[in-house]
Design a protein around this motif. Structure first.
Motif, PDB file in Angstrom:
ATOM      1  N   ALA A   8       0.862  -1.179   0.000  1.00 48.92           N
ATOM      2  CA  ALA A   8       0.000   0.000   0.000  1.00 48.92           C
ATOM      3  C   ALA A   8       0.898   1.228   0.000  1.00 48.92           C
ATOM      4  O   ALA A   8       1.901   1.263   0.727  1.00 48.92           O
ATOM      5  N   MET A   9       0.556   2.214  -0.825  1.00 47.12           N
ATOM      6  CA  MET A   9       1.400   3.415  -0.941  1.00 47.12           C
ATOM      7  C   MET A   9       0.636   4.633  -0.441  1.00 47.12           C
ATOM      8  O   MET A   9       0.197   5.492  -1.206  1.00 47.12           O
ATOM      9  N   ARG A  10       0.497   4.693   0.862  1.00 49.13           N
ATOM     10  CA  ARG A  10      -0.262   5.729   1.565  1.00 49.13           C
ATOM     11  C   ARG A  10      -0.161   5.396   3.042  1.00 49.13           C
ATOM     12  O   ARG A  10       0.348   4.329   3.404  1.00 49.13           O
ATOM     13  N   PRO A  11      -0.655   6.271   3.927  1.00 52.07           N
ATOM     14  CA  PRO A  11      -0.791   5.852   5.319  1.00 52.07           C
ATOM     15  C   PRO A  11      -1.604   4.560   5.392  1.00 52.07           C
ATOM     16  O   PRO A  11      -2.477   4.305   4.553  1.00 52.07           O
ATOM     17  N   HIS A  12      -1.322   3.753   6.389  1.00 48.84           N
ATOM     18  CA  HIS A  12      -1.859   2.390   6.395  1.00 48.84           C
ATOM     19  C   HIS A  12      -2.337   2.007   7.786  1.00 48.84           C
ATOM     20  O   HIS A  12      -1.834   2.519   8.794  1.00 48.84           O
ATOM     21  N   ASN A  13      -3.313   1.100   7.829  1.00 53.00           N
ATOM     22  CA  ASN A  13      -3.867   0.648   9.095  1.00 53.00           C
ATOM     23  C   ASN A  13      -2.787   0.136  10.048  1.00 53.00           C
ATOM     24  O   ASN A  13      -2.874   0.313  11.269  1.00 53.00           O
ATOM     25  N   SER A  14      -1.737  -0.478   9.506  1.00 54.58           N
ATOM     26  CA  SER A  14      -0.668  -1.004  10.352  1.00 54.58           C
ATOM     27  C   SER A  14       0.180   0.092  10.970  1.00 54.58           C
ATOM     28  O   SER A  14       1.024  -0.191  11.829  1.00 54.58           O
ATOM     29  N   GLY A  15      -0.051   1.352  10.577  1.00 56.97           N
ATOM     30  CA  GLY A  15       0.721   2.472  11.108  1.00 56.97           C
ATOM     31  C   GLY A  15      -0.060   3.445  11.959  1.00 56.97           C
ATOM     32  O   GLY A  15       0.480   4.477  12.388  1.00 56.97           O
ATOM     33  N   HIS A  16      -1.337   3.138  12.249  1.00 54.19           N
ATOM     34  CA  HIS A  16      -2.116   4.048  13.101  1.00 54.19           C
ATOM     35  C   HIS A  16      -1.475   4.229  14.477  1.00 54.19           C
ATOM     36  O   HIS A  16      -1.605   5.278  15.108  1.00 54.19           O
ATOM     37  N   TRP A  17      -0.785   3.206  14.944  1.00 47.89           N
ATOM     38  CA  TRP A  17      -0.167   3.262  16.269  1.00 47.89           C
ATOM     39  C   TRP A  17       0.847   4.391  16.385  1.00 47.89           C
ATOM     40  O   TRP A  17       1.147   4.851  17.493  1.00 47.89           O
ATOM     41  N   THR A  18       1.374   4.865  15.261  1.00 44.22           N
ATOM     42  CA  THR A  18       2.441   5.870  15.287  1.00 44.22           C
ATOM     43  C   THR A  18       1.956   7.252  15.728  1.00 44.22           C
ATOM     44  O   THR A  18       2.776   8.105  16.055  1.00 44.22           O
ATOM     45  N   SER A  74       4.545  10.626  13.513  1.00 41.30           N
ATOM     46  CA  SER A  74       3.431   9.787  13.070  1.00 41.30           C
ATOM     47  C   SER A  74       3.553   9.501  11.585  1.00 41.30           C
ATOM     48  O   SER A  74       4.211  10.235  10.832  1.00 41.30           O
ATOM     49  N   GLN A  75       2.907   8.448  11.133  1.00 41.02           N
ATOM     50  CA  GLN A  75       2.935   8.131   9.710  1.00 41.02           C
ATOM     51  C   GLN A  75       2.310   9.254   8.877  1.00 41.02           C
ATOM     52  O   GLN A  75       2.708   9.476   7.725  1.00 41.02           O
ATOM     53  N   TYR A  76       1.404   9.990   9.455  1.00 40.88           N
ATOM     54  CA  TYR A  76       0.729  11.069   8.711  1.00 40.88           C
ATOM     55  C   TYR A  76       1.662  12.263   8.530  1.00 40.88           C
ATOM     56  O   TYR A  76       1.736  12.848   7.440  1.00 40.88           O
ATOM     57  N   GLU A  77       2.359  12.656   9.577  1.00 44.33           N
ATOM     58  CA  GLU A  77       3.362  13.709   9.427  1.00 44.33           C
ATOM     59  C   GLU A  77       4.458  13.250   8.468  1.00 44.33           C
ATOM     60  O   GLU A  77       4.921  14.029   7.620  1.00 44.33           O
ATOM     61  N   GLN A  78       4.868  11.996   8.596  1.00 41.23           N
ATOM     62  CA  GLN A  78       5.929  11.480   7.738  1.00 41.23           C
ATOM     63  C   GLN A  78       5.527  11.539   6.265  1.00 41.23           C
ATOM     64  O   GLN A  78       6.330  11.896   5.391  1.00 41.23           O
ATOM     65  N   HIS A  79       4.286  11.189   5.985  1.00 36.80           N
ATOM     66  CA  HIS A  79       3.814  11.212   4.601  1.00 36.80           C
ATOM     67  C   HIS A  79       3.808  12.638   4.059  1.00 36.80           C
ATOM     68  O   HIS A  79       4.223  12.880   2.914  1.00 36.80           O
ATOM     69  N   LEU A  80       3.357  13.592   4.877  1.00 34.71           N
ATOM     70  CA  LEU A  80       3.377  14.993   4.435  1.00 34.71           C
ATOM     71  C   LEU A  80       4.804  15.473   4.208  1.00 34.71           C
ATOM     72  O   LEU A  80       5.091  16.162   3.217  1.00 34.71           O
TER      73      LEU A  80
END
Length: 385
Positions: free
Chosen positions: A272-282, A289-295
């Motif tokens: 998957a090439m986006r934030p992912h369910n396995s990364g919500h813990w971050t 967090s995976q969301y900040e990292q993606h941005l």
């Protein structure tokens, strides 16, 4: 498409195609970074559309709607993988910055393309083949044994579009569906792992700790970070595999690599090439967090530290049931365990639907896991574990 009247942005504008819970949680990181988030939604009551000011209504399958949406965006990314590949290429040809690009994202859209490419770069994969007829399946089974896993080449998720066939008779239904299919050898795995990595346009890459994902009926119900009892050498191998895939496929942004751990090693399952369910813990459980990292990645900023914030983090998904009265149960959960973090996605509650998640942090796996489970069960079912 509709467009609100907004003041000029003071930071970069990132357009997110799709308005589900991933875009909703990305907004939290965007606020802190001073990034203006814009989302393309099918309707105004979608998860992200409820909390983001700049919402444009349109169809992600329409190139005209996409071209209208991306005007004024400094970068464009995705909440899901369903945007037609040719539309993404057209946006890039128009001069817009899109991460990940079409040549990378197609590997998360088309499972046969993914398998062909991963096999070519030496990533560990099960045997596979495109199939069209019952004879194709019989031939594949003769070479690789039963059961045979049939997968929809495009569009499957959360267990949908996957059939475990123990005989030719089991394959009749998916064959009759008319959906393009591929066959994979069944992997007798010991557990399921996931590796979340990020890669920037400049080629910087980072990896989060390897996590264990617990599935029920094809849906992830729990994530344990880091994967308990995982040999450090095997964890390093998993991270190297994921980082190499990101590099070889030209991924920009986040890449989640789901793997099977077997008695003979690791096998790549899905991408998957986006934030992912396995990364919500971050969100609470990692320094970035995976969301900040993606941005950071899609804006080509230096990537943040993926280091965990606690020795043990457990995320439990909230799956909808027959009772939609979730909010009234917050009082018990918060009073019982002030350290629990609740994330509700603002979605209509339906049986089996992911409507939120809870996260617990601590030092002892069984204790942290019990806390997360207690909160998840009480919120969704109103009962104690």
């Amino acid at each position: 498409m509709s467009s609100p009247s907004l003041a000029s942005p003071i930071g970069p504008v990132v357009g997110v195609i799709g308005a589900g819970q991933l875009a909703r949680m990305t907004q939290q990181a965007a606020i802190a970074l001073g990034v203006e988030l814009r989302v393309l939604a099918n309707s105004s009551d979608e998860s992200a559309a409820r909390v983001i000011a700049d919402v444009r209504l349109g169809d992600y399958r329409s190139l005209a709607d996409l071209r209208d949406f991306v005007k004024g965006c400094d970068a464009v990314t995705f909440d899901h993988e369903h945007v037609p590949t040719e539309h993404i290429r057209a946006l890039v040809e128009d001069g817009f910055v899109v991460h990940p690009g079409a040549d990378a994202l197609v590997h998360a859209q088309d499972k046969a393309v993914m398998r062909e490419r991963l096999t070519g770069i030496g990533a560990p994969c099960p045997p596979w083949r495109r199939i069209e007829t019952a004879a194709d399946i019989e031939e594949f089974a003769a070479e690789n044994g039963w059961p045979v896993v049939l997968k929809a080449i495009r569009g499957g998720y959360d267990g949908r579009g996957v059939w475990i066939c123990r005989s030719a008779d089991d394959a009749a239904e998916p064959l009759a569906s008319g959906v393009p299919l591929m066959a994979e050898g069944f992997v007798p795995f010991e557990r399921e792992l996931a590796v979340l990595v990020a890669r920037s346009p400049h080629g910087q890459g980072v990896s989060y700790p390897v996590v264990e994902t617990v599935q029920r009926d094809g849906i992830c119900v729990e994530v344990l970070a880091p994967a308990p009892g995982l040999d450090p050498e095997q964890a390093a191998v998993a991270q190297r595999i994921a980082l190499n895939i990101a590099k070889e496929l030209g991924v920009t942004g986040l890449l989640a690599v789901e793997m099977f751990a077997t008695s003979s090693g690791l096998v790549v399952n899905e991408l998957a090439m986006r934030p992912h369910n396995s990364g919500h813990w971050t969100i609470e459980g990692a320094r970035t967090s995976q969301y900040e990292q993606h941005l950071r990645a899609v804006l080509d900023l230096p990537l943040g530290s993926p280091a965990p914030a606690a020795p043990v983090v457990v995320m439990a998904n909230l799956l909808g049931g027959d009772d939609s009265d979730i909010f009234s149960r917050y009082e018990h959960v918060m009073a019982h365990d002030p350290g629990i973090k609740i994330h509700f996605y603002g979605k209509e509650v339906r049986p089996g639907r992911k409507i939120g998640h809870v996260t617990a942090l601590g030092t002892d796996l069984e204790e942290v896991r019990a806390r997360a489970r207690h909160a998840a069960v009480y919120l969704t079912e109103g009962r104690y574990t």
